[in-house]
Design a protein around this motif. Structure first.
Motif, short mmCIF file in Angstrom:
data_model
loop_
_atom_site.label_atom_id
_atom_site.label_comp_id
_atom_site.label_asym_id
_atom_site.label_seq_id
_atom_site.Cartn_x
_atom_site.Cartn_y
_atom_site.Cartn_z
N UNK A 39 60.95 0.04 113.59
CA UNK A 39 61.41 -0.86 112.54
C UNK A 39 62.85 -1.29 112.76
N UNK A 40 63.73 -0.30 112.94
CA UNK A 40 65.17 -0.58 112.86
C UNK A 40 65.90 -0.61 114.20
N UNK A 86 57.63 -6.42 111.24
CA UNK A 86 58.36 -7.05 110.14
C UNK A 86 59.84 -7.09 110.48
N UNK A 146 65.22 -6.40 106.76
CA UNK A 146 66.40 -7.04 106.18
C UNK A 146 67.57 -6.07 106.02
N UNK A 147 67.29 -4.78 106.13
CA UNK A 147 68.37 -3.80 106.02
C UNK A 147 69.14 -3.59 107.32
N UNK A 148 68.70 -4.18 108.41
CA UNK A 148 69.38 -3.97 109.68
C UNK A 148 70.78 -4.56 109.67
N UNK A 149 71.76 -3.80 110.17
CA UNK A 149 73.14 -4.25 110.17
C UNK A 149 73.83 -4.08 111.53
N UNK A 150 73.05 -3.85 112.59
CA UNK A 150 73.70 -3.80 113.91
C UNK A 150 73.22 -4.99 114.75
N UNK A 179 72.77 -13.85 110.13
CA UNK A 179 72.37 -12.53 110.63
C UNK A 179 71.29 -12.71 111.67
#
Lengths: 548, 548
Positions: free
Chosen positions: B339-340, B377, B380-384, B406
């Protein structure tokens, strides 16, 4: 054909070198620096356990005392930058690169060091994202972790603050890494095994118990009537309206006020059992009255909270606990629960822009957002329905085949129009964008992007962004609850009234709430002492919260 | 004040009742039914470990042999519905309600039983979502799990198929549940501790080793030139173009072909080290040539694969393994990684509609999608940031402030325009919608929603949906790679040519690929035997894949 055991052999060599300073796996606190210099290599990826709460502080001090001639250019990969030592290592050259998630107290110093080029920043992650990378491209070579006790085989008892430890250890121990645990004491038998000993290479008996911060304690005495009004609107206009049973609360006073209103205002509305039954939440002291009144079915926790241990032990039907009786928390699973098993994330922020983007970043601080980006996002992979989720989905679906309709997570911002020192919460442009430009960040530090936010609640009302049909309506809905801020004063009054007529904006009176009823008398507990009383004396608040 | 230890006391009583059939924690296989009847209560939530691969089959047989007068109306909460016994219990009334994720072989029978009202369906989850609910509202009362061996204290060695076990046990054992493990053998000391004994209440020595299915083995001998052409386009037009290093592959022949082309076609393009270095993936046998050629840096696995054990043991620098040498897989963490921490998910599907919604569901089967909804999917929480993610984000941003830009996860569908038996892949309407209507599902079983899909690759070309400016362009881009299907023939030729001119659609020749070069000679291995050879004899394929 290549060399397939290089990493494995290097690990064995590190452990052998470390053993020179150990008795079996046991290392005295005085030998920490020797141990670390023996097992670390320049350029290593290192997870120095700095969680949201628990800190491997003895090992942090040891690392910062290493000789930078020997140990340098480390790449730190850890959730929390909390202790001064976490940044000291960048000043001495022991560490060079940083990937992290959250920094409360050190946010300003990080910003300065980034600006000064002392830290090479990877990214500021949400917790679950950083954990994910531990298994892909940020796997630690060495993990320095903390627990309450260990036996001589290394079997580890974390105590209630299990937090990140199982995740960090799993990524490190199974990929040729070395794991060092500091513990408060060495025992013959641990109360329960949180981490099996065969994943722990060294155990350091620390000079003092590890540091842990009471981050989730909100004193009811400090709650204002404005916060109470906002909380009432949230309960009646969102919790009740959508029938929210599974949720995560933020850590601010607004959501703490909601917790304290459930047994009073919530009870009066007849909502017991209908809302707020299943939680992904730390053991907030302000949740005690709701638990004692029978509102809460179960709570899974990211970590623990100082002073809550005895209370949790006596409430095993509510919390996840071990056979030993103490809390078993787990940040990775609780973040996953917050992402996929909760219908609502509700929290606060410092700034919201005209589209609904939000950030807690100011121009001089790079604090990170911890779990908010994860839990405050709509997970597109979700495939189970619930009443709340489907209702939000229906509201949000403007176009498209209804047969393809899916639900939406509710992501609610709970803010006062003016924050501390009367700084406006609503802004034309987030400070985060200016900070990103100044420091040269690849990605602006936005906490929650606009497309995930469904509701904004202020003392002026609730804006339901799901019902907005275009960007202009969205902007006016936000302006329409932004009060006397410049953003609020810039509203188009006719458009705002039209939105109110459609229920996109709802004022307290539209919800049947009389602002004068928002009285501190509604709080189930008005002080920390009241919380202790509710708990039957089981909650033991830290000294700084005691004034009796 | 309520009763705070009811669950805990009930657990203790269940365990005490079970002990009557045990010697300490050890229960003979012959006593399984007695044990289960002693510890289960009507209406319990039960996780009978049916993973994607490993099956607690001895316990499944035991459960299905229980007396429905005593044990009935269970709520089954488990990843996989794989064995006949998993559904038999619904026919006898032992079980009533079902929440699950994946069903390969039993999909048709589930559909019939749903239609006949024999199963009360909760939802068909993605794995990580079901795991999340274990900690919130689907916490098991009893977990029936499988491992390779255990000692008399219950310390459990799962072997390479660790899979779901740690997650299931954590949710159950720490929330007043009872955990029963079946093992292939009882030993004095386990090779490593995957689950500490204090979380395991009973250990059953099974009558035979647990069942495990080789789900991820694709025979290179069955790969077609069309699949090779599609794989070449994906490598050159997507992997190279975006510089994809961190990824997850689906389980179809298309992605297996990509694995086999890396050391040949990929090498020729000079891509070694530039793409496909870090994986969230089961140990696919078809990845062996890429590993042996030095393409792969590391692989984290959801589970294992039959026949790969010795190979994995000899490649500890690539895989996550324990001190004992065998693989440590973990589905929850690997799904989180997918996911991330991955920039791309690429897989196949059975049907794609005009907007790009996809499903593997046909009118008569409710199979579930396993991990695809999660990994396919955009989180939307990814920040890198990463090169690939930012490039996709830029392509996809049509409006809005560039400072708020983003990235995007690449979600790629790799399909032939006609599937098995010449059934068209591209359809006006997904069969899944009709199935949902017939069975009365609340939510249509869509695998990946259109808004998450970024590219579709067929033998006709690549459609880059990120570059489409509106729904009409999107539809034409999809029609433009849909070949001679009715959807493909329904294209507006002028619009499709305009999209091609803009690079939204790219044909093989636009990528500098000559379809005649798509030859089986390009496959690094042309047979299972070749894979064995590449592995230096370490890969030991199951009998059904051996024809020499």
């Amino acid at each position: 054909m290549g060399e397939w055991r290089g990493e494995r052999q290097a690990r064995d060599a590190r452990i052998a070198a470390g053993r020179a300073h150990a008795d079996g796996k046991i290392v005295p606190a005085a030998a920490v620096v020797d141990l670390l210099e023996a097992i670390l290599r320049p350029g290593d990826r290192v997870c120095l356990e700095g969680d949201n709460q628990k800190q491997a502080d003895c090992l942090a001090r040891g690392l910062s005392a290493c000789d930078p001639e020997k140990i340098h250019d480390l790449h730190m990969v850890q959730s929390g930058i909390v202790l001064p030592e976490h940044l000291d290592v960048f000043e001495t050259g022991i560490a060079k690169r940083l990937d992290y998630s959250y920094s409360g107290p050190q946010g300003a110093r990080i910003a300065k060091m980034l600006y000064g080029g002392q830290i090479e920043l990877g990214a500021v992650h949400t917790y679950l994202e950083l954990f994910a990378r531990y298994f892909v491209d940020l796997t630690p070579n060495v993990a320095l972790i903390a627990g309450v006790s260990a036996d001589r085989d290394g079997n580890l008892y974390t105590g209630p603050n299990t937090e990140d430890t199982p995740t960090v250890v799993e990524a490190t121990a199974f990929k040729n890494g070395v794991v060092v645990a500091q513990v408060n004491e060495i025992v013959d038998t641990v109360p329960r095994v949180d981490i099996p000993g065969d994943r722990i290479d060294f155990v350091v008996e620390a000079d003092k118990p590890f540091y842990v911060e009471p981050l989730f304690t909100r004193d009811p005495a400090a709650m204002t009537e404005t916060q109470i009004l906002i909380a009432m609107m949230a309960i009646k206009g969102i919790y009740a309206e959508y029938g929210i049973k599974r949720l995560n609360h933020g850590i601010g006073f607004g959501t703490a006020a909601i917790e304290l209103l459930l047994p009073t205002y919530g009870e009066k509305l007849g909502l017991k059992g209908q809302i707020a039954t299943h939680w992904a939440l730390n053991p907030h002291p302000t949740l005690i009255p709701a638990i004692e009144s029978g509102w809460v079915k179960q709570v899974h926790c990211f970590g623990s909270e100082v002073g809550m241990d005895r209370y949790i032990r006596e409430r095993p039907d509510i919390f996840f606990t071990g056979a030993d009786g103490s809390l078993r928390s787990n940040r990775a699973f609780c973040q996953t629960a917050g992402l996929y098993a909760c219908d609502m994330f509700i929290g606060a922020t410092l700034q919201i822009d005209l589209m609904g983007h939000s950030s807690t970043i100011t121009q001089s601080r790079v604090a990170g957002f911890g779990g908010a980006p994860n839990m405050g996002s709509d997970p597109h992979g979700r495939r189970h329905h619930s009443h709340a989720w489907m209702k939000a989905g229906r509201e949000g679906q403007i176009v498209g085949d209804p047969a393809l309709m899916r639900g939406r997570k509710l992501v609610v911002q709970l803010v006062e129009t003016f924050g501390d020192k009367l700084v406006p919460t609503f802004v034309e442009k987030l400070d985060a964008l200016e900070l990103a430009r100044k420091i040269g960040l690849e990605l602006a530090p936005v906490m929650i992007y606009a497309d995930d936010v469904t509701h904004i609640v202020t003392e002026e009302g609730i804006a339901n962004l799901l019902l907005c049909r275009d960007a202009d309506e969205r902007e006016q809905a936000i302006r329409g609850v932004a009060g006397y801020t410049a953003v609020g004063r810039g509203r188009d009054r006719a458009k705002v009234e039209a939105l109110r007529a459609r229920g996109v904006i709802r004022r307290p009176e539209d919800l049947g709430i009389e602002p004068l009823d928002a009285d501190r008398a509604l709080l189930a507990a008005k002080s920390i002492k009241d919380l202790v009383h509710w708990s039957g004396g089981l909650y033991e608040p830290p000294a700084r919260f005691r004034n009796w």
